[in-house]
Design a protein around this motif. Structure first.
Motif, short mmCIF file in Angstrom:
data_model
loop_
_atom_site.label_atom_id
_atom_site.label_comp_id
_atom_site.label_asym_id
_atom_site.label_seq_id
_atom_site.Cartn_x
_atom_site.Cartn_y
_atom_site.Cartn_z
N ASP A 252 0.82 -1.22 0.00
CA ASP A 252 0.00 0.00 0.00
C ASP A 252 0.85 1.26 0.00
N LEU A 253 2.10 1.14 0.43
CA LEU A 253 2.98 2.30 0.51
C LEU A 253 3.67 2.60 -0.82
N TYR A 254 3.55 1.70 -1.79
CA TYR A 254 4.23 1.87 -3.07
C TYR A 254 3.26 2.47 -4.08
N PRO A 255 3.57 3.63 -4.66
CA PRO A 255 2.66 4.27 -5.62
C PRO A 255 2.55 3.48 -6.91
N ARG A 256 1.40 3.61 -7.57
CA ARG A 256 1.21 2.94 -8.85
C ARG A 256 2.10 3.59 -9.91
N PHE A 257 2.40 2.83 -10.95
CA PHE A 257 3.23 3.33 -12.05
C PHE A 257 2.59 4.56 -12.68
N LYS A 258 1.27 4.52 -12.87
CA LYS A 258 0.57 5.65 -13.49
C LYS A 258 0.74 6.92 -12.66
N THR A 259 0.69 6.77 -11.33
CA THR A 259 0.84 7.93 -10.44
C THR A 259 2.25 8.51 -10.54
N VAL A 260 3.26 7.63 -10.54
CA VAL A 260 4.65 8.09 -10.64
C VAL A 260 4.88 8.79 -11.97
N TYR A 261 4.38 8.19 -13.05
CA TYR A 261 4.56 8.77 -14.38
C TYR A 261 3.90 10.14 -14.48
N SER A 262 2.64 10.23 -14.02
CA SER A 262 1.90 11.49 -14.11
C SER A 262 2.56 12.59 -13.27
N THR A 263 3.00 12.22 -12.07
CA THR A 263 3.64 13.20 -11.19
C THR A 263 4.95 13.70 -11.79
N THR A 264 5.76 12.77 -12.32
CA THR A 264 7.04 13.16 -12.92
C THR A 264 6.82 14.02 -14.15
N LYS A 265 5.88 13.63 -14.97
CA LYS A 265 5.57 14.39 -16.19
C LYS A 265 5.15 15.81 -15.84
N HIS A 266 4.35 15.95 -14.80
CA HIS A 266 3.90 17.27 -14.38
C HIS A 266 5.06 18.12 -13.87
N ILE A 267 5.98 17.51 -13.14
CA ILE A 267 7.10 18.25 -12.56
C ILE A 267 8.04 18.78 -13.65
N VAL A 268 8.34 17.94 -14.65
CA VAL A 268 9.31 18.33 -15.68
C VAL A 268 8.64 18.77 -16.97
N SER A 269 7.34 19.07 -16.92
CA SER A 269 6.60 19.36 -18.14
C SER A 269 7.15 20.56 -18.90
N GLY A 270 7.74 21.53 -18.20
CA GLY A 270 8.26 22.71 -18.87
C GLY A 270 9.34 22.38 -19.88
N LEU A 271 10.39 21.63 -19.43
CA LEU A 271 11.48 21.27 -20.33
C LEU A 271 11.02 20.29 -21.40
N LEU A 272 10.12 19.37 -21.01
CA LEU A 272 9.62 18.42 -22.00
C LEU A 272 8.79 19.12 -23.05
N GLY A 273 8.07 20.17 -22.64
CA GLY A 273 7.32 20.95 -23.61
C GLY A 273 8.24 21.64 -24.60
N ASP A 274 9.39 22.14 -24.12
CA ASP A 274 10.38 22.74 -25.01
C ASP A 274 10.95 21.70 -25.97
N ALA A 275 11.20 20.49 -25.44
CA ALA A 275 11.73 19.42 -26.28
C ALA A 275 10.72 19.03 -27.36
N LYS A 276 9.44 19.06 -26.99
CA LYS A 276 8.39 18.74 -27.95
C LYS A 276 8.36 19.76 -29.09
N SER A 277 8.48 21.05 -28.75
CA SER A 277 8.48 22.10 -29.76
C SER A 277 9.68 21.97 -30.68
N LEU A 278 10.85 21.69 -30.08
CA LEU A 278 12.06 21.51 -30.86
C LEU A 278 11.92 20.32 -31.80
#
Length: 311
Positions: A252-278
Motif C-alpha cells: 500500500d505504501l508503493y505508488p502505482r506506475f501511473k501515479t509516478v509517471y503522471s507526477t514526474t511528467k507534471h514536474i518536468v513538463s516545462g522542459l519536456l514541452g520545449d523538447a516537444k516544440s524543438l
C-alpha cells in the motif's frame, strides 16, 4: 515474493557492473589526460560522497524515530496520538504559522497537519526531481547519473524525514534504502539510454538519422525522464511511510506506475514541452516528435497540481 526479490537483487548486480565500468572509464580518461586531473576528479568525487552521502546518512541515523503505519485498525488511534506529539514540535509547522485546533478531534488535527506537510514535501520533491532531470540529461555518463541519483535520493529522503519530524524504523529504512539502490543501478547502467538509441536507429527515417546528434538527444531526454521518475517513486514511498497511518500491507505504501509517471511528467513538463516544440521544428512527424508528444504536455489537466496517491 522472496524469489522475485532475490532475482531482482541478482539482476541489480548485473546492472551494477555497468555502473562500475562507467566509473573506471571516467577515471581512466581523466588520468590519461593528466595525473593531476585524475587525482582532482578523484578528490572531487570523494568530497561529493562525504558531503552529499555520508553526512546525510549520519543525520538520518541520528534522527528521532517517527512511528510507521500500522496494519491493525485498533492501533491507528495510538499512532496518530504519537505522531501528533511530534508534529506539535515540528519546526516547519511552527515557522509556517500552523496552529492545532484543540476543538477538533485528533484525527482531524492530524489530517490537517499532514495536508500542510504533504504540500511542502511536494515542493521539495519538485526541486530535486527537476535538478536530477537536468543533470541526467546533460551528464552523458552512467556513473555520474548513478552519483546524482544516489546523492539526490539520500538527501531527499533526509529532508523528508526532517519535514515529518523523524525517520522510520531501521527495517523500513533498509527497505527505502533498497529502493534507492535499485534506482541507482537502473539509472546508472544507462540501459534506458541504450534502448532508446537502438529504437531510434531502427525506427527513424533516413532524414531523421541525418540530423546530427538527434538520436543522442532523444536518448538523453528519455534517460533524464526515467531517472526523474525513479527519484519521484522513492520520494513518494518515503512520504507514505511518514504520513499514512493504516495499511493492509507494505504494498500500500508503493505508488502505482501511473501515479509516478503522471507526477514526474507534471514536474518536468516545462522542459519536456520545449523538447516537444524543438522536435516538431526539426523532425516534423518523425520519431522525436512522437517521443516529444508522448512525454510532453497532454492537455489542460496537466496544469493541475497532482497529489501523490496511495497504493
Amino acid at each position: 515474493m522472496k524469489t522475485l526479490g532475490r532475482l531482482a537483487f541478482f539482476f541489480s548486480l548485473f546492472l551494477l557492473y555497468f555502473v562500475v565500468r562507467e566509473a573506471v572509464l571516467l577515471f581512466d580518461s581523466a588520468f590519461s589526460v593528466s595525473p593531476i586531473l585524475g587525482y582532482a576528479v578523484l578528490a572531487a568525487l570523494s568530497a561529493v560522497f562525504i558531503w552529499l552521502l555520508v553526512v546525510p546518512l549520519l543525520r538520518i541515523l541520528l534522527m528521532p524515530r517517527n512511528p510507521g503505519p500500522v496494519e491493525k485498525e485498533s492501533d491507528e488511534d495510538a499512532l496518530i496520538s504519537r505522531r501528533l506529539v511530534l508534529f506539535r514540535k515540528n519546526s516547519y509547522l511552527r515557522s509556517s504559522g500552523f496552529t492545532f485546533d484543540t476543538s477538533m478531534s485528533e484525527r482531524e488535527q492530524y489530517d490537517k497537519a499532514v495536508k500542510a506537510l504533504n504540500a511542502e514535501c511536494d515542493r521539495l520533491r519538485k526541486g530535486y526531481v527537476r535538478r536530477i532531470f537536468y543533470g541526467s540529461t546533460i551528464s552523458q555518463n552512467g556513473f555520474l547519473d548513478a552519483v546524482l541519483i544516489l546523492t539526490s535520493g539520500t538527501n531527499l529522503i533526509k529532508d523528508t524525514f526532517v519535514l515529518y519530524s523523524g525517520r522510520v524504523s531501521p527495517k523500513d529504512l533498509l527497505t527505502i534504502g533498497r529502493m534507492v539502490y535499485y534506482s541507482t543501478v537502473i539509472g546508472g547502467s544507462e540501459s534506458v539510454e541504450y534502448l532508446t538509441e537502438e529504437l531510434f536507429s531502427k525506427l527513424a527515417s533516413d532524414g531523421l538519422k541525418g540530423i546530427p546528434f538527434l538520436g543522442r538527444i532523444t536518448s538523453s531526454i528519455a534517460d533524464g525522464f526515467v531517472n526523474a521518475a525513479l527519484l519521484t517513486r522513492v520520494s513518494m514511498i518515503a512520504e507514505n511511510y511518514c504520513s499514512v497511518t493504516l495499511i493492509s500491507g507494505k504494498v500500500d505504501l508503493y505508488p502505482r506506475f501511473k501515479t509516478v509517471y503522471s507526477t514526474t511528467k507534471h514536474i518536468v513538463s516545462g522542459l519536456l514541452g520545449d523538447a516537444k516544440s524543438l522536435a516538431k521544428d526539426k523532425a516534423g512527424k518523425g520519431i522525436l516528435g512522437k517521443i516529444g508528444g508522448f512525454f510532453g504536455r497532454g492537455g489542460d489537466d496537466d496544469e493541475e497540481e497532482l497529489q501523490p496517491e496511495i497504493n
